[in-house]
Structures are given as structure tokens and as C-alpha cells.
Design a protein around this motif. Structure first.
Motif, PDB file in Angstrom:
ATOM      1  N   CYS A 258       1.165  -1.329  -0.040  1.00 49.75           N
ATOM      2  CA  CYS A 258      -0.063  -0.177  -0.155  1.00 49.75           C
ATOM      3  C   CYS A 258       0.989   1.442  -0.019  1.00 49.75           C
ATOM      4  O   CYS A 258       0.733   2.305  -0.798  1.00 49.75           O
ATOM      5  CB  CYS A 258      -0.940   0.163   1.214  1.00 49.75           C
ATOM      6  SG  CYS A 258      -1.757  -1.675   1.723  1.00 49.75           S
ATOM      7  N   TYR A 259       2.088   1.351   0.632  1.00 52.79           N
ATOM      8  CA  TYR A 259       2.691   2.362   0.784  1.00 52.79           C
ATOM      9  C   TYR A 259       3.591   2.812  -0.423  1.00 52.79           C
ATOM     10  O   TYR A 259       3.791   4.059  -0.533  1.00 52.79           O
ATOM     11  CB  TYR A 259       3.856   2.088   1.901  1.00 52.79           C
ATOM     12  CG  TYR A 259       5.102   1.533   1.165  1.00 52.79           C
ATOM     13  CD1 TYR A 259       6.207   2.153   0.724  1.00 52.79           C
ATOM     14  CD2 TYR A 259       5.257   0.153   1.094  1.00 52.79           C
ATOM     15  CE1 TYR A 259       7.454   1.709   0.471  1.00 52.79           C
ATOM     16  CE2 TYR A 259       6.318  -0.455   0.554  1.00 52.79           C
ATOM     17  CZ  TYR A 259       7.455   0.545   0.217  1.00 52.79           C
ATOM     18  OH  TYR A 259       8.759  -0.305  -0.430  1.00 52.79           O
ATOM     19  N   THR A 260       3.447   2.051  -1.309  1.00 55.65           N
ATOM     20  CA  THR A 260       4.008   2.644  -2.552  1.00 55.65           C
ATOM     21  C   THR A 260       3.361   3.616  -3.321  1.00 55.65           C
ATOM     22  O   THR A 260       3.724   4.296  -4.033  1.00 55.65           O
ATOM     23  CB  THR A 260       4.193   1.318  -3.597  1.00 55.65           C
ATOM     24  OG1 THR A 260       3.084   0.717  -3.895  1.00 55.65           O
ATOM     25  CG2 THR A 260       5.426   0.433  -3.266  1.00 55.65           C
ATOM     26  N   CYS A 261       1.776   3.433  -2.978  1.00 51.54           N
ATOM     27  CA  CYS A 261       1.038   4.678  -3.539  1.00 51.54           C
ATOM     28  C   CYS A 261       0.587   5.426  -2.496  1.00 51.54           C
ATOM     29  O   CYS A 261       0.182   6.823  -2.825  1.00 51.54           O
ATOM     30  CB  CYS A 261      -0.311   3.955  -4.356  1.00 51.54           C
ATOM     31  SG  CYS A 261       0.285   2.778  -5.652  1.00 51.54           S
ATOM     32  N   VAL A 265       0.897   8.012   4.151  1.00 54.91           N
ATOM     33  CA  VAL A 265      -0.203   7.516   5.301  1.00 54.91           C
ATOM     34  C   VAL A 265       0.293   6.264   5.839  1.00 54.91           C
ATOM     35  O   VAL A 265       0.434   6.215   6.799  1.00 54.91           O
ATOM     36  CB  VAL A 265      -1.688   7.319   4.678  1.00 54.91           C
ATOM     37  CG1 VAL A 265      -2.654   6.999   5.716  1.00 54.91           C
ATOM     38  CG2 VAL A 265      -2.093   8.497   3.873  1.00 54.91           C
ATOM     39  N   MET A 266       0.881   5.332   4.936  1.00 57.65           N
ATOM     40  CA  MET A 266       1.332   3.967   5.514  1.00 57.65           C
ATOM     41  C   MET A 266       2.718   3.670   5.147  1.00 57.65           C
ATOM     42  O   MET A 266       3.423   4.467   4.372  1.00 57.65           O
ATOM     43  CB  MET A 266       0.493   2.982   4.800  1.00 57.65           C
ATOM     44  CG  MET A 266      -0.913   3.222   4.975  1.00 57.65           C
ATOM     45  SD  MET A 266      -1.973   1.978   4.248  1.00 57.65           S
ATOM     46  CE  MET A 266      -1.233   0.452   5.166  1.00 57.65           C
ATOM     47  N   ASP A 267       3.374   2.747   6.035  1.00 60.67           N
ATOM     48  CA  ASP A 267       4.522   2.650   5.951  1.00 60.67           C
ATOM     49  C   ASP A 267       5.007   1.169   5.335  1.00 60.67           C
ATOM     50  O   ASP A 267       3.768   0.594   5.004  1.00 60.67           O
ATOM     51  CB  ASP A 267       5.299   2.764   7.404  1.00 60.67           C
ATOM     52  CG  ASP A 267       4.799   1.538   8.226  1.00 60.67           C
ATOM     53  OD1 ASP A 267       4.207   0.693   7.934  1.00 60.67           O
ATOM     54  OD2 ASP A 267       5.309   1.846   9.705  1.00 60.67           O
ATOM     55  N   ALA A 268       6.142   0.753   5.230  1.00 56.71           N
ATOM     56  CA  ALA A 268       6.446  -0.387   4.443  1.00 56.71           C
ATOM     57  C   ALA A 268       6.012  -1.831   5.187  1.00 56.71           C
ATOM     58  O   ALA A 268       5.869  -2.830   4.663  1.00 56.71           O
ATOM     59  CB  ALA A 268       7.939  -0.714   3.799  1.00 56.71           C
ATOM     60  N   SER A 269       5.328  -1.654   6.492  1.00 56.19           N
ATOM     61  CA  SER A 269       5.099  -2.795   7.207  1.00 56.19           C
ATOM     62  C   SER A 269       3.573  -2.905   7.168  1.00 56.19           C
ATOM     63  O   SER A 269       3.042  -3.814   7.931  1.00 56.19           O
ATOM     64  CB  SER A 269       5.637  -2.588   8.807  1.00 56.19           C
ATOM     65  OG  SER A 269       6.967  -2.530   8.942  1.00 56.19           O
ATOM     66  N   GLY A 270       3.135  -1.782   6.670  1.00 53.33           N
ATOM     67  CA  GLY A 270       1.516  -1.793   6.494  1.00 53.33           C
ATOM     68  C   GLY A 270       0.882  -1.136   7.829  1.00 53.33           C
ATOM     69  O   GLY A 270      -0.336  -1.408   8.065  1.00 53.33           O
ATOM     70  N   ASN A 271       1.536  -0.304   8.301  1.00 50.57           N
ATOM     71  CA  ASN A 271       0.871   0.376   9.478  1.00 50.57           C
ATOM     72  C   ASN A 271       0.730   1.819   9.115  1.00 50.57           C
ATOM     73  O   ASN A 271       1.317   2.561   8.267  1.00 50.57           O
ATOM     74  CB  ASN A 271       1.777   0.459  10.559  1.00 50.57           C
ATOM     75  CG  ASN A 271       2.261  -1.020  11.211  1.00 50.57           C
ATOM     76  OD1 ASN A 271       1.370  -1.698  11.549  1.00 50.57           O
ATOM     77  ND2 ASN A 271       3.470  -1.435  11.483  1.00 50.57           N
ATOM     78  N   ILE A 272      -0.071   2.663   9.793  1.00 54.96           N
ATOM     79  CA  ILE A 272      -0.643   3.917   9.618  1.00 54.96           C
ATOM     80  C   ILE A 272       0.591   4.617  10.281  1.00 54.96           C
ATOM     81  O   ILE A 272       0.702   4.660  11.446  1.00 54.96           O
ATOM     82  CB  ILE A 272      -1.850   4.309  10.388  1.00 54.96           C
ATOM     83  CG1 ILE A 272      -3.141   3.424   9.793  1.00 54.96           C
ATOM     84  CG2 ILE A 272      -2.104   5.872  10.174  1.00 54.96           C
ATOM     85  CD1 ILE A 272      -3.555   3.684   8.430  1.00 54.96           C
ATOM     86  N   LYS A 273       1.124   5.550   9.188  1.00 52.52           N
ATOM     87  CA  LYS A 273       2.558   6.170  10.182  1.00 52.52           C
ATOM     88  C   LYS A 273       1.963   7.611  10.399  1.00 52.52           C
ATOM     89  O   LYS A 273       2.760   8.260  10.907  1.00 52.52           O
ATOM     90  CB  LYS A 273       3.500   5.894   8.879  1.00 52.52           C
ATOM     91  CG  LYS A 273       3.522   6.927   7.782  1.00 52.52           C
ATOM     92  CD  LYS A 273       4.828   6.912   7.006  1.00 52.52           C
ATOM     93  CE  LYS A 273       4.749   8.108   6.010  1.00 52.52           C
ATOM     94  NZ  LYS A 273       5.936   7.720   4.932  1.00 52.52           N
TER      95      LYS A 273
END
Ligand code: HEC
Ligand code: HEC
Ligand code: HEC
Ligand code: HEC
Ligand code: HEC
Length: 294
Positions: A258-261, A265-273
Motif C-alpha cells: 500500500c505504501y508504494t502509492c 499515510v502508510m509505511d512498508a510494514s502496512g501500519n498507519i504512519k
């Protein structure tokens, strides 16, 4: 002792003159046979007693005007000579907001501290928005009329339950022709039809990347969370919470992609950053690209 006696006689007269209509206090009047005149019933300052003054005030629908008639409008003693503020030391004395409820409410008015109680519920999660929570914090007036004083006419009502008024612009945000009508039902304690919990739609028409759509529209789940349902109500991405991962109508993607787009909002672990960019009424992509709902 003598002074006490004089004060008591004086205040008894005041009581008769000014408060003869108040049945609550009449039972506190000194009786003929007591050797010492007593204004208040026994246990008045004992928090464990059924006669405790906090309980008496609660039973009188939290009205303290009667106390003020003897203890002073500012509670510093008045004709009674006994200040409330020696114990209630916060600004405003007994009228300080935290006398009756925590800010945010925990403990609740009835003393409860568990999220299962309606007075506690999900206040902390909405208000503080810390570590494990996926949302930024909200102010009280997102869900309530905020009284400026205890005697604000919109504050305390006869039912003893708080009024939940969902006028917040975010909860009411219109998208693709639907305008949510957020409602809180105190009997089931559920909150329905809020933008925040997934009452939104995003049409393919007008998208900067229509290839991300599997249908003509992406949709949130318009979930109805239970106010006192606890952690299960905020679990991410199940079919019953605000939106699946990714939402219905969105091209499938692994959570770690998800973070690639949506990198703002999101980091590479799939958490809301960045919580400020989640549930904010905008579509945040990466590199500062921010789109409006349409
Ligand atoms: C008729 C006048 C009168 C009214 C009305 C009144 N009080 Fe008092 N109160 C007194 C007097 C006089 C004293 C001191 C003598 C005593 O303790 O009995 C006192 C003492 C107290 C004390 C004990 C203070 C201490 O340090 O021991 C508390 C607590 C108190 N009042 C609370 C209240 C509350 C709460 C109300 C309203 C529900 C109220 N009073 C209404 C006259 C009044
Ligand atoms: C001797 C100390 C003392 C005095 C004097 C006193 N109080 Fe209290 N009051 C307390 C304590 C202790 C509590 C319980 C606090 C708690 O439960 O956290 C309390 C509780 C209350 C509560 C209820 C809060 C709740 O949520 O249940 C109200 C309202 C209140 N007092 C009003 C007054 C008023 C009005 C006066 C003066 C007329 C007064 N108090 C004088 C000690 C005092
Ligand atoms: C997301 C919405 C929301 C926000 C934000 C919110 N509240 Fe509430 N509040 C509620 C709901 C829902 C209830 C429960 C109503 C019921 O069922 O009785 C409630 C209940 C209350 C009660 C009654 C407590 C009791 O013991 O019965 C108080 C007091 C209160 N809120 C104050 C606040 C304050 C102060 C803030 C800000 C610090 C705040 N609320 C923020 C939704 C909210
Ligand atoms: C003497 C007790 C008392 C004090 C002091 C008090 N409240 Fe309340 N408050 C209540 C009660 C009781 C309710 C439950 C609402 C009802 O009965 O409608 C409530 C409810 C609320 C609510 C929920 C919305 C509503 O009105 O139903 C908010 C927000 C709130 N209070 C904020 C405040 C603020 C801010 C202050 C200080 C300026 C304050 N309160 C002082 C007793 C108190
Ligand atoms: C290849 C790029 C890409 C990937 C990967 C991707 N998205 Fe999206 N996402 C988009 C685009 C483009 C939109 C639609 C924007 C528009 O049309 O305004 C969108 C829309 C959304 C929306 C609705 C709009 C909003 O911001 O609320 C959500 C929610 C969402 N994506 C979540 C996710 C999640 C969760 C993942 C990972 C499981 C993910 N996306 C993976 C590109 C992507």
C-alpha cells in the motif's frame, strides 16, 4: 461552640426564609431533641455514606444552587463560613468540570472506568488517538455541545445520559452523492452512518488512476461501531470494519505494498504512519499528493 450555635440559628432562619420550598433540605433541619444543632445529616462528608453530599447533589439532578445560598455564589463560605473550596481546590471549586466527570470521561459519572460502561466507552480512543489507534484525536465538540459552565441550559438533562450531537463536518462529509446522516442510538449504543466509519464512496470517474478500480466505484463499509464494544471495533480491515484492505472496488494489493502509492499515510510494514492523514476527509497518496472526495 457558641459561634457554631449562633451560625446554626442564623442559617436555620435563612433556610426557613429562602428555602422553605426545598423538601430535600427540610430533613436536614435540626430536631427539637438534638443537643447540638446540626445543619447537615450525618455522613455528609463521608464518601462511603448514603448521605454523602456528592450523592445528595446527584439525586437533585446535580443542582448546587441550594448549596450556594449558604456557602456563597463562589462557594467560598458565604453566610455558612464553610468554604467548599478547601476540598474542591480546582478553579471554580465544585463547578470545575472534573468534579463530576473526568476529561475525557473516565471515570464516568457513576464512577465506572471500564470501556463497557456507556459513560466511558470509546472516549479515550477518540480523544487521545495514541500508538495503537489508527486515528488522530478529536475534540469533545465533534460529538457534544460543549457547555461553558455547569448551568449551560444544554448541559444536564433529566435523563442523566449525555446528549450525543454528531454535527462534526468530517462525520457528515458528502461523497459521490451520498450525504451521511450520522446517528447515535443510546439504547444499542451504536453509531451509524458516519463518514469516519466508512459511509463514503469514490467513483472511478475523475480518478487520476482508473486502473486501480475493479468496478465503477470504491466503497467504504459504512460500519456501525458499538460505543462500548472495545478493541474489536477498531480492528483493521475485517469485512465488518470501516473498509476492507484495500476497499471494495479497489484493485487487490498486499498490505505491505500500500505504501508504494499511499506513502504519506502508510509505511512498508502496512501500519498507519501519519494519523493526521488517516480519516481526514482527503485521499492522501505519496509525495504530498492530496485529493478531495468527489
Ligand atoms: C441553610 C444553609 C446551608 C445550606 C443550604 C447548605 N449548607 Fe453546607 N453547611 C452549612 C453550615 C452552617 C455548615 C457548617 C456547620 C456544619 O458543619 O453543620 C455547613 C457545612 C458543610 C460541609 C462540611 C464542611 C466541613 O469542612 O466540615 C459541607 C461538605 C457542606 N456544608 C456541603 C453542602 C452542600 C453540598 C450543600 C448543598 C447540597 C450545602 N452544604 C447546603 C450551611 C448550609
Ligand atoms: C471536607 C471536604 C469537602 C467539602 C468541604 C466539600 N466537599 Fe464536595 N466532595 C468531597 C469529596 C471527598 C468528594 C468525592 C470526590 C470523589 O469521589 O472523587 C466530593 C464530591 C462532591 C460532588 C460530587 C462529585 C461526583 O462526581 O460525585 C459534588 C457535586 C460536590 N462534592 C460539591 C460540593 C459543594 C457544592 C460543596 C460546598 C457546598 C462541597 N462539595 C464541599 C469533599 C468535600
Ligand atoms: C466520538 C464521539 C465522542 C467524543 C469525541 C466525545 N464524546 Fe463524550 N460521549 C460520547 C458518547 C457516545 C457517550 C455515551 C452516551 C450514552 O450512551 O449515554 C458520551 C458520554 C459522555 C458523558 C457522560 C458520561 C457518563 O458518565 O454518563 C460525558 C460527561 C462526556 N461524554 C463528555 C465528553 C468530553 C468532556 C469529551 C472531550 C474530552 C467527549 N465527551 C468527547 C461520544 C463522544
Ligand atoms: C455538578 C456536576 C457537573 C459538573 C461540575 C460538570 N458537568 Fe458536565 N455533565 C454532568 C452530567 C450529570 C452530565 C450528563 C448529561 C445529562 O444529564 O444530560 C454531563 C454531561 C456533559 C457532557 C456531555 C454532553 C451533554 O451535555 O450531555 C459534556 C461535554 C460535559 N458534561 C462537559 C462539561 C464541562 C466542559 C464542564 C465544565 C465547564 C462540566 N461538564 C461540568 C455533570 C457535570
Ligand atoms: C498502485 C497504487 C496503489 C496501491 C498499491 C494501493 N492503492 Fe489505494 N488507491 C490508489 C488510488 C489511485 C486510489 C484512488 C484515488 C482516487 O481515485 O481519487 C486509491 C484509493 C484508496 C482508498 C479510498 C480513498 C481513501 O483515501 O480513503 C483507500 C482506503 C485505499 N486506497 C487503501 C489502500 C490500501 C489499504 C492499500 C493496500 C492494501 C492500497 N490502497 C494500495 C492507489 C493504490
Amino acid at each position: 461552640m457558641k459561634r457554631h450555635y449562633i451560625i446554626s440559628i442564623f442559617t436555620t432562619l435563612v433556610l426557613i426564609l429562602f428555602l422553605s420550598s426545598c423538601s430535600d433540605l427540610k430533613k436536614d433541619l435540626p430536631t427539637e431533641e438534638s443537643d447540638e444543632l446540626q445543619i447537615h445529616v450525618q455522613g455528609w462528608t463521608d464518601t462511603t455514606s448514603a448521605n454523602f453530599h456528592g450523592k445528595a447533589i446527584q439525586n437533585n439532578n446535580w443542582d448546587m444552587h441550594v448549596c450556594q445560598s449558604c456557602h456563597g455564589a463562589d462557594y467560598t463560605g458565604g453566610i455558612s463560613g464553610k468554604s467548599c473550596n478547601i476540598c474542591h481546590t480546582a478553579p471554580g471549586g465544585p463547578q470545575n468540570c472534573a468534579t463530576c466527570h473526568g476529561m475525557p470521561p473516565a471515570p464516568a459519572l457513576d464512577g465506572s472506568t471500564s470501556y463497557t460502561a456507556h459513560g466511558v466507552g470509546a472516549h479515550q480512543i477518540h480523544f487521545i488517538g495514541n500508538g495503537t489507534y489508527s486515528s488522530h484525536s478529536m475534540l469533545c465538540d465533534a460529538c457534544h455541545h460543549m457547555p461553558t459552565s455547569i448551568y449551560d441550559p444544554a448541559h444536564i438533562s433529566a435523563d442523566g445520559r449525555a446528549e450525543v450531537i454528531l454535527n462534526d463536518p468530517l462525520a457528515n462529509l458528502t461523497s459521490s452523492g451520498i450525504t451521511p446522516t450520522p446517528t447515535y442510538d443510546p439504547s444499542s449504543m451504536t453509531c451509524t452512518n458516519t463518514f469516519c466509519h466508512g459511509a463514503w464512496r469514490l467513483p472511478k470517474v475523475g480518478s487520476p488512476d482508473t486502473t486501480m478500480f475493479t468496478t465503477s466505484i470504491m466503497t467504504g463499509a459504512s460500519y456501525a461501531p458499538r460505543w462500548n464494544g472495545g478493541p474489536v471495533e477498531k480492528s483493521c480491515g475485517s469485512t465488518t470494519t470501516c473498509h476492507t484492505l484495500p476497499p471494495n472496488g479497489h484493485k487487490p494489493s498486499a498490505l505491505t505494498i500500500c505504501y508504494t502509492c499511499h506513502g504519506d499515510v502508510m509505511d512498508a510494514s502496512g501500519n498507519i504512519k501519519n494519523k493526521a492523514k488517516h480519516i481526514n476527509g482527503k485521499i492522501d497518496l505519496a509525495g504530498g499528493v492530496v485529493l478531495n472526495f468527489r
